[in-house]
Design a protein around this motif. Structure first.
Motif, PDB file in Angstrom:
ATOM      1  N   TYR B  18       0.839  -1.207   0.000  1.00  0.00           N
ATOM      2  CA  TYR B  18       0.000   0.000   0.000  1.00  0.00           C
ATOM      3  C   TYR B  18       0.873   1.256   0.000  1.00  0.00           C
ATOM      4  O   TYR B  18       0.487   2.301  -0.490  1.00  0.00           O
ATOM      5  CB  TYR B  18      -0.932   0.032   1.226  1.00  0.00           C
ATOM      6  CG  TYR B  18      -2.107  -0.916   1.141  1.00  0.00           C
ATOM      7  CD1 TYR B  18      -2.904  -0.972  -0.009  1.00  0.00           C
ATOM      8  CD2 TYR B  18      -2.431  -1.743   2.209  1.00  0.00           C
ATOM      9  CE1 TYR B  18      -3.990  -1.838  -0.081  1.00  0.00           C
ATOM     10  CE2 TYR B  18      -3.519  -2.619   2.141  1.00  0.00           C
ATOM     11  CZ  TYR B  18      -4.292  -2.663   0.991  1.00  0.00           C
ATOM     12  OH  TYR B  18      -5.358  -3.517   0.912  1.00  0.00           O
ATOM     13  N   ASN B  20       3.594   1.513  -1.536  1.00  0.00           N
ATOM     14  CA  ASN B  20       4.350   1.505  -2.793  1.00  0.00           C
ATOM     15  C   ASN B  20       5.865   1.382  -2.567  1.00  0.00           C
ATOM     16  O   ASN B  20       6.653   1.960  -3.310  1.00  0.00           O
ATOM     17  CB  ASN B  20       4.032   2.754  -3.623  1.00  0.00           C
ATOM     18  CG  ASN B  20       4.232   2.525  -5.113  1.00  0.00           C
ATOM     19  OD1 ASN B  20       4.229   1.386  -5.570  1.00  0.00           O
ATOM     20  ND2 ASN B  20       4.405   3.592  -5.866  1.00  0.00           N
ATOM     21  N   GLU B  22       8.128  -0.505  -3.440  1.00  0.00           N
ATOM     22  CA  GLU B  22       8.210  -1.539  -4.469  1.00  0.00           C
ATOM     23  C   GLU B  22       9.251  -2.627  -4.190  1.00  0.00           C
ATOM     24  O   GLU B  22       8.920  -3.810  -4.156  1.00  0.00           O
ATOM     25  CB  GLU B  22       8.504  -0.860  -5.801  1.00  0.00           C
ATOM     26  CG  GLU B  22       8.050  -1.683  -6.979  1.00  0.00           C
ATOM     27  CD  GLU B  22       8.192  -0.906  -8.268  1.00  0.00           C
ATOM     28  OE1 GLU B  22       8.710  -1.476  -9.213  1.00  0.00           O
ATOM     29  OE2 GLU B  22       7.796   0.283  -8.292  1.00  0.00           O
ATOM     30  N   GLU B  64      -1.172 -13.043 -10.691  1.00  0.00           N
ATOM     31  CA  GLU B  64      -1.503 -12.130 -11.794  1.00  0.00           C
ATOM     32  C   GLU B  64      -1.106 -10.696 -11.423  1.00  0.00           C
ATOM     33  O   GLU B  64      -0.478  -9.982 -12.209  1.00  0.00           O
ATOM     34  CB  GLU B  64      -3.010 -12.222 -12.088  1.00  0.00           C
ATOM     35  CG  GLU B  64      -3.436 -11.606 -13.413  1.00  0.00           C
ATOM     36  CD  GLU B  64      -3.821 -10.146 -13.302  1.00  0.00           C
ATOM     37  OE1 GLU B  64      -3.833  -9.455 -14.325  1.00  0.00           O
ATOM     38  OE2 GLU B  64      -4.103  -9.658 -12.176  1.00  0.00           O
ATOM     39  N   ALA B  65      -1.440 -10.292 -10.196  1.00  0.00           N
ATOM     40  CA  ALA B  65      -1.090  -8.943  -9.731  1.00  0.00           C
ATOM     41  C   ALA B  65       0.433  -8.818  -9.612  1.00  0.00           C
ATOM     42  O   ALA B  65       1.020  -7.790  -9.967  1.00  0.00           O
ATOM     43  CB  ALA B  65      -1.749  -8.663  -8.383  1.00  0.00           C
ATOM     44  N   ASN B  68       2.103  -8.333 -12.944  1.00  0.00           N
ATOM     45  CA  ASN B  68       1.850  -6.990 -13.503  1.00  0.00           C
ATOM     46  C   ASN B  68       2.413  -5.867 -12.637  1.00  0.00           C
ATOM     47  O   ASN B  68       2.219  -4.698 -12.949  1.00  0.00           O
ATOM     48  CB  ASN B  68       0.345  -6.776 -13.666  1.00  0.00           C
ATOM     49  CG  ASN B  68      -0.179  -7.472 -14.892  1.00  0.00           C
ATOM     50  OD1 ASN B  68       0.152  -7.118 -16.018  1.00  0.00           O
ATOM     51  ND2 ASN B  68      -0.965  -8.513 -14.677  1.00  0.00           N
ATOM     52  N   LEU B  69       3.063  -6.217 -11.545  1.00  0.00           N
ATOM     53  CA  LEU B  69       3.598  -5.236 -10.577  1.00  0.00           C
ATOM     54  C   LEU B  69       2.484  -4.349 -10.024  1.00  0.00           C
ATOM     55  O   LEU B  69       2.685  -3.153  -9.795  1.00  0.00           O
ATOM     56  CB  LEU B  69       4.684  -4.363 -11.212  1.00  0.00           C
ATOM     57  CG  LEU B  69       5.956  -5.045 -11.661  1.00  0.00           C
ATOM     58  CD1 LEU B  69       6.856  -4.068 -12.401  1.00  0.00           C
ATOM     59  CD2 LEU B  69       6.708  -5.609 -10.466  1.00  0.00           C
ATOM     60  N   ASP B  70       1.312  -4.958  -9.847  1.00  0.00           N
ATOM     61  CA  ASP B  70       0.170  -4.206  -9.328  1.00  0.00           C
ATOM     62  C   ASP B  70       0.184  -4.284  -7.788  1.00  0.00           C
ATOM     63  O   ASP B  70      -0.299  -5.253  -7.196  1.00  0.00           O
ATOM     64  CB  ASP B  70      -1.123  -4.798  -9.906  1.00  0.00           C
ATOM     65  CG  ASP B  70      -2.373  -4.081  -9.403  1.00  0.00           C
ATOM     66  OD1 ASP B  70      -2.254  -3.178  -8.550  1.00  0.00           O
ATOM     67  OD2 ASP B  70      -3.476  -4.442  -9.846  1.00  0.00           O
ATOM     68  N   MET B  71       0.746  -3.257  -7.186  1.00  0.00           N
ATOM     69  CA  MET B  71       0.944  -3.254  -5.725  1.00  0.00           C
ATOM     70  C   MET B  71      -0.390  -3.339  -4.975  1.00  0.00           C
ATOM     71  O   MET B  71      -0.521  -4.089  -4.019  1.00  0.00           O
ATOM     72  CB  MET B  71       1.657  -1.973  -5.269  1.00  0.00           C
ATOM     73  CG  MET B  71       2.972  -1.724  -5.943  1.00  0.00           C
ATOM     74  SD  MET B  71       4.242  -2.835  -5.391  1.00  0.00           S
ATOM     75  CE  MET B  71       5.068  -3.137  -6.913  1.00  0.00           C
ATOM     76  N   LEU B  72      -1.358  -2.540  -5.427  1.00  0.00           N
ATOM     77  CA  LEU B  72      -2.643  -2.522  -4.721  1.00  0.00           C
ATOM     78  C   LEU B  72      -3.378  -3.848  -4.892  1.00  0.00           C
ATOM     79  O   LEU B  72      -3.991  -4.358  -3.945  1.00  0.00           O
ATOM     80  CB  LEU B  72      -3.513  -1.371  -5.244  1.00  0.00           C
ATOM     81  CG  LEU B  72      -3.021   0.037  -4.907  1.00  0.00           C
ATOM     82  CD1 LEU B  72      -3.802   1.083  -5.697  1.00  0.00           C
ATOM     83  CD2 LEU B  72      -3.157   0.315  -3.416  1.00  0.00           C
ATOM     84  N   ASP B  76      -4.407  -6.081  -1.680  1.00  0.00           N
ATOM     85  CA  ASP B  76      -5.806  -6.457  -1.412  1.00  0.00           C
ATOM     86  C   ASP B  76      -5.962  -7.976  -1.351  1.00  0.00           C
ATOM     87  O   ASP B  76      -6.646  -8.509  -0.471  1.00  0.00           O
ATOM     88  CB  ASP B  76      -6.722  -5.888  -2.509  1.00  0.00           C
ATOM     89  CG  ASP B  76      -7.059  -4.420  -2.261  1.00  0.00           C
ATOM     90  OD1 ASP B  76      -6.740  -3.918  -1.166  1.00  0.00           O
ATOM     91  OD2 ASP B  76      -7.642  -3.781  -3.166  1.00  0.00           O
ATOM     92  N   ARG B  79      -4.532  -9.333   1.897  1.00  0.00           N
ATOM     93  CA  ARG B  79      -5.345  -9.012   3.074  1.00  0.00           C
ATOM     94  C   ARG B  79      -6.645  -9.793   3.112  1.00  0.00           C
ATOM     95  O   ARG B  79      -7.092 -10.205   4.182  1.00  0.00           O
ATOM     96  CB  ARG B  79      -5.692  -7.522   3.051  1.00  0.00           C
ATOM     97  CG  ARG B  79      -4.573  -6.694   3.558  1.00  0.00           C
ATOM     98  CD  ARG B  79      -5.158  -5.458   4.094  1.00  0.00           C
ATOM     99  NE  ARG B  79      -4.383  -5.015   5.228  1.00  0.00           N
ATOM    100  CZ  ARG B  79      -4.698  -3.946   5.919  1.00  0.00           C
ATOM    101  NH1 ARG B  79      -5.782  -3.271   5.615  1.00  0.00           N
ATOM    102  NH2 ARG B  79      -3.958  -3.573   6.924  1.00  0.00           N
ATOM    103  N   GLU B  80      -7.235  -9.950   1.944  1.00  0.00           N
ATOM    104  CA  GLU B  80      -8.538 -10.623   1.925  1.00  0.00           C
ATOM    105  C   GLU B  80      -8.351 -12.129   1.796  1.00  0.00           C
ATOM    106  O   GLU B  80      -8.500 -12.877   2.756  1.00  0.00           O
ATOM    107  CB  GLU B  80      -9.353 -10.078   0.744  1.00  0.00           C
ATOM    108  CG  GLU B  80     -10.782 -10.574   0.714  1.00  0.00           C
ATOM    109  CD  GLU B  80     -11.385 -10.528  -0.687  1.00  0.00           C
ATOM    110  OE1 GLU B  80     -12.611 -10.675  -0.803  1.00  0.00           O
ATOM    111  OE2 GLU B  80     -10.630 -10.379  -1.667  1.00  0.00           O
TER     112      GLU B  80
END
Lengths: 614, 96
Positions: B18, B20, B22, B64-65, B68-72, B76, B79-80
C-alpha cells in the motif's frame, strides 16, 4: 451546488484555464478506459484500463486505511516539499496533507487529465484544491515543467525535496513519471550550477542586469520578431545554429550557400569564424558575462544584430550593440511593468546553460521547427576544444582540455570521444529537449564531427542545404525593419519609473535595518537563561513570519544577487540542521539580514552607476 | 512458519505494498508466493476438497497482480484471500 460544480469553481479560482479543459471532457465518452468501482466497504475508487487490464487506483478492501498507510510512509519535515506523482481519488494526498503544516508544500503531478476530470465529478476535492500549500500540476497541460518547477525548487530547500509515487502510477504512466522526476532533478542540478555561477561572477551579473534593464528601453525584443516572422512559413525554413566547436572549420565555407535561405543564428564564440568566411549572421547570441574580447577584436561588427539577455557582457553591448533583440527575465517588477506597457511579456526561456542552448530555445520560440546544428561538437574532436579562430582564447588548448573533468561519449561515427562534464551536461539537455519536442521539431546535426546527439539526424551541411534551404527569405531585412519596442516619449516615461527603483531599495533597506535591530534583541533574549521558553518560541515564530513576509518582496530578487553567499549558507543548513537551538536559528537569520543590508547598499551604488547616470 | 507468523508477514507485506515500497514489498511477496505454493502442494485431497478452489483462485489472483507489478492488487489479495486461506489451512491442519 453538486460536487463537480464545487470542485470546478475551486479550480477556476486557482488554476483558471484548467477548469475549462476539465469541463470540455465528456466523462461518459471515456468510460471504456476510466471508471469507478465499489469497494468492500461501500466506497468508490477509480480504475483505469491499461493494455486490456483494469488497474484499481486505491484499495478495494479499505481505501481510507490504504491511504493512511500510504501517508505513514513519509516522515514530514519542517519546510519539506513533497512531489506526489498521481492523484487517484485524492485520499492518499489528503492523508499526506493532513500531516503537513504551513511550512510544507505538496506538488501533485497528475498525468491523466481525463482521470482527473472523472475524479472531479465524483469526489469532493475542494479542500485540496483550495489549500495554499497544495499545488496541482497536470502533466498533459504543462509542457514546460521547468517553468512550474522554477517557482518551487530553489537551492535553499533542495535538501528537503521528496518524491512520492502513488501505487500503480509508475507502471501505468511510466514515461511521464520518469520525465517528471527528471525535470525535478534537472531543476536541482540547475540550482547547483546557479550557485557556482553566482559565486564565479559575484557582482558582475547584477550590474549587467541593471545595465540591460535600462538599455532594453532603446531596443527591440524577441516577441516583436516572432510576430513579424509569423507572416512567413518559418516552420518550413531551417534555423542553423552555428556553435564554436572544432568541426566548424570543416564546413564553414558551405554555410554561405544557406545565406538568405535560412535563419543563421551564431553564438558569439563562432562569430569570428563566420565573419572571416564572408557570412553575415541573421543574429548573434551572447550571454556570457565574461565573453572574451578576442571573440570580437579586430573584426568588423557593423550591422550585427544581437540577441541579449540580462547576463550578456555590458562592454560588448556598449561597444557593438547598435541593434539588439532582448529577451529574458530581469527583475519581476520590471518585467511586469514592461509587459503592461507592451501588452505582452518579454519572452524568457529555461535553457540548458550554454549559449547554443539559448540560441536553440530562441529559434524554437521564433517558430522555427527545422533546426540545424553546425560546430556543435560537444566534445574535443581531434583533441581541439574550439574552432581555430578562438583556440587560444581560453589559454593553451592542451592545458585547457587537461584542466577539465573529462568524460567519454560516443561520437557520430561510433568511436569514443573525450568531452568535459559541462559539455556532457549540455548534450544531455539537448537530448532531453529534442525528445520532449519529438513530434514538433526536426533536428539535423550537420556538425560533421563530435558527439552523437540522440534524437538528431546526422548528415552533412551540404546535404542539409540541398534538402532544406530552397526558399528565399530575408530575415536580416525583416529584423532591421522592426522599430524599437518603445517610442522616444515612452522611453523617457519608463526611464523615470526605472529610476524610482532607487527609492524602493532605500525604503526596503530601512525595513531590513529595523529587522536586524529586532533580531539582535531576540538573540540576546535567546542567550539569556532567564527567558521563558514559551515566550522565546512566540518571538521566534514572529521572526519566522516576518522573514517569510520579507522574502516575498519583489525587490529582494535584486538584493539577493548581492547576498548570495549568505542565502546559500542559509540554504545549506538552516532548514536541514535538526538540532539548531533558538539562538543558532536567530544567529543564522541575522547573518542573512546583514547580507541583505549589505546587498541593498551595493545595489543602491550600482543603481547610481547604471541607471541614474545619463 | 506458523499461522501467527504468517499472518504477521501478510500484514507487513500488504502495508509495504500500500505504501508503494516496491523493492522491499516485491521481495516479501516473492517469499509469500513460494510459501503459499508449498502449502497448497502439501494439502491433502480432503483439505483441498473442503476449501474448494479457493486456494487456487487466491494464488492465481496474487500471481496475476505480482506479474503486472500491481501493488494494490497484491495488497488487497493478501489481506482478503491470502489471510483467509492461511486461517483455513491451519484450522484444517490442526483438526486433521
Amino acid at each position: 451546488m453538486g460536487v463537480f460544480e464545487k470542485n470546478i469553481a475551486a479550480i477556476e479560482k486557482k488554476y483558471g484555464c484548467l477548469a475549462e479543459k476539465i469541463r470540455e471532457i465528456d466523462v461518459e465518452k471515456v468510460s471504456e478506459r476510466i471508471g469507478l468501482a465499489q469497494t468492500a466497504n461501500g466506497m468508490l475508487i477509480p480504475w483505469v484500463k491499461h493494455q486490456g487490464r483494469a488497474w484499481r487506483l486505491n484499495s478495494m478492501q479499505n481505501p481510507m486505511e490504504a491511504a493512511e498507510l500510504y501517508a505513514d510512509r513519509y516522515q514530514i519535515r519542517l519546510y519539506g516539499i513533497y512531489f506526489v506523482f498521481g492523484f487517484s481519488d485524492g485520499r492518499c494526498v489528503r492523508e499526506l496533507w493532513k500531516k503537513c503544516d504551513d511550512t510544507n508544500m505538496i506538488v501533485v503531478c497528475e498525468p491523466d487529465l481525463e482521470l482527473f476530470a472523472m475524479v472531479c465529478h465524483e469526489f469532493d476535492i475542494c479542500d485540496l484544491i483550495e489549500a495554499g500549500n497544495v499545488l496541482f500540476y497536470l502533466a498533459e497541460l504543462e509542457t514546460e515543467a521547468q517553468v512550474v518547477l522554477q517557482k518551487i525548487v530553489d537551492y535553499t530547500r533542495m535538501k528537503l525535496l521528496e518524491f512520492c509515487i502513488l501505487p500503480g502510477y509508475d507502471i501505468l504512466y511510466h514515461d511521464t513519471c520518469e520525465m517528471f522526476m527528471d525535470s525535478v532533478i534537472e531543476r536541482m542540478r540547475n540550482e547547483v550550477i546557479n550557485k557556482s555561477t553566482s559565486f564565479a561572477f559575484d557582482r558582475l551579473i547584477p550590474q549587467h542586469t541593471l545595465f540591460h534593464m535600462k538599455n532594453l528601453l532603446y531596443h527591440k525584443n524577441l516577441e516583436q520578431l516572432r510576430q513579424a516572422l509569423a507572416e512567413y512559413p518559418v516552420n518550413e525554413i531551417p534555423a542553423i545554429i552555428v556553435a564554436a566547436g572544432p568541426s566548424l572549420d570543416k564546413n564553414i565555407k558551405t554555410l554561405k550557400k544557406a545565406q538568405g535561405k535560412a535563419f543563421i543564428m551564431v553564438v558569439d564564440a563562432a562569430l569570428r569564424t563566420v565573419l572571416k568566411n564572408g557570412i553575415r549572421p541573421d543574429m548573434v547570441c551572447t550571454v556570457d558575462p565574461n565573453s572574451p574580447d578576442r571573440f570580437f577584436d579586430g573584426i568588423d561588427l557593423n550591422g550585427i544584430i544581437w540577441a541579449c539577455t540580462r547576463t550578456s557582457r555590458k562592454k560588448i553591448v556598449e561597444q557593438y550593440g547598435e541593434d539588439i533583440f532582448y529577451y529574458g527575465s530581469y527583475y519581476r517588477g520590471w518585467n511586469g511593468t514592461l509587459a503592461n506597457e507592451l501588452g505582452y511579456a518579454i519572452p524568457s526561456f529555461a535553457s540548458g546553460g550554454s549559449v547554443s542552448s539559448e540560441a536553440f530555445m530562441i529559434a524554437l520560440y521564433l517558430g522555427f521547427r527545422k533546426i540545424v546544428f553546425i560546430g556543435q561538437d560537444l566534445a574535443f574532436t581531434g583533441g581541439q576544444s574550439h574552432t581555430k579562430e578562438v583556440v587560444g582564447t581560453f589559454g593553451d588548448n592542451e592545458e585547457y582540455i587537461h584542466k577539465r573533468k573529462i568524460v567519454e561519449v560516443e561520437g557520430i561515427d561510433g568511436t569514443m570521444l573525450e568531452t568535459d562534464f559541462q559539455m556532457w551536461y549540455y548534450k544531455q539537455w539537448f537530448e532531453k529537449v529534442i525528445h520532449m519536442n519529438e513530434n514538433l521539431i526536426e533536428v539535423i546535426d550537420a556538425t560533421e564531427g563530435g558527439a552523437k546527439i540522440e534524437g538528431t539526424v546526422n548528415q552533412t551541411l551540404a546535404e542539409t542545404i540541398e534538402q532544406q534551404c530552397n526558399r528565399e527569405i530575408d530575415i536580416y531585412g525583416i529584423e532591421k525593419s522592426i522599430p524599437a519596442a518603445f517610442s522616444a516619449e515612452k522611453q523617457q516615461e519608463l526611464l523615470k519609473k526605472l529610476r524610482g527603483l532607487k527609492q524602493e531599495v532605500a525604503d526596503f533597506r530601512v525595513q531590513i535595518t529595523e529587522m536586524i535591530g529586532k533580531q539582535e534583541e531576540l538573540l540576546l533574549a535567546a542567550r539569556d537563561a532567564s527567558t521563558l521558553e514559551r515566550e522565546l518560541l512566540e518571538k521566534l515564530k514572529d521572526m519566522l513570519a516576518q522573514n517569510e513576509k520579507i522574502s516575498g518582496e519583489e525587490i529582494l530578487d535584486l538584493i539577493v544577487m548581492y547576498a548570495h553567499k549568505e542565502e546559500y549558507e542559509m540554504g545549506d543548513d538552516i532548514y536541514t540542521e535538526e538540532n539548531m537551538s533558538p539562538a543558532d536559528l536567530v544567529e543564522k537569520s541575522l547573518l542573512l539580514y546583514k547580507g541583505y543590508e549589505r546587498g541593498a547598499k551595493l545595489l543602491e551604488e550600482d543603481i547610481d552607476e547604471f541607471i541614474m547616470k545619463d | 512458519m506458523g499461522e501467527k507468523e504468517l499472518l504477521r508477514e501478510i500484514e507487513e507485506t500488504s502495508h509495504m505494498l500500500y505504501q508503494n515500497k516496491e523493492h522491499e514489498a516485491m521481495k516479501k511477496a516473492t517469499g509469500l508466493l513460494g510459501t503459499f505454493q508449498n502449502m497448497i502442494k502439501n494439502q491433502t485431497q480432503e483439505q483441498l476438497a473442503l476449501g474448494g478452489n479457493f486456494a487456487l483462485v487466491m494464488l492465481r489472483e496474487l500471481l496475476e497482480a505480482y506479474q503486472n507489478l500491481d501493488m494494490l492488487g497484491m495488497a488487497d489479495c493478501l489481506r482478503e484471500k491470502a489471510a483467509l486461506f492461511v486461517q483455513f489451512y491451519f484450522q484444517n491442519t490442526e483438526n486433521a
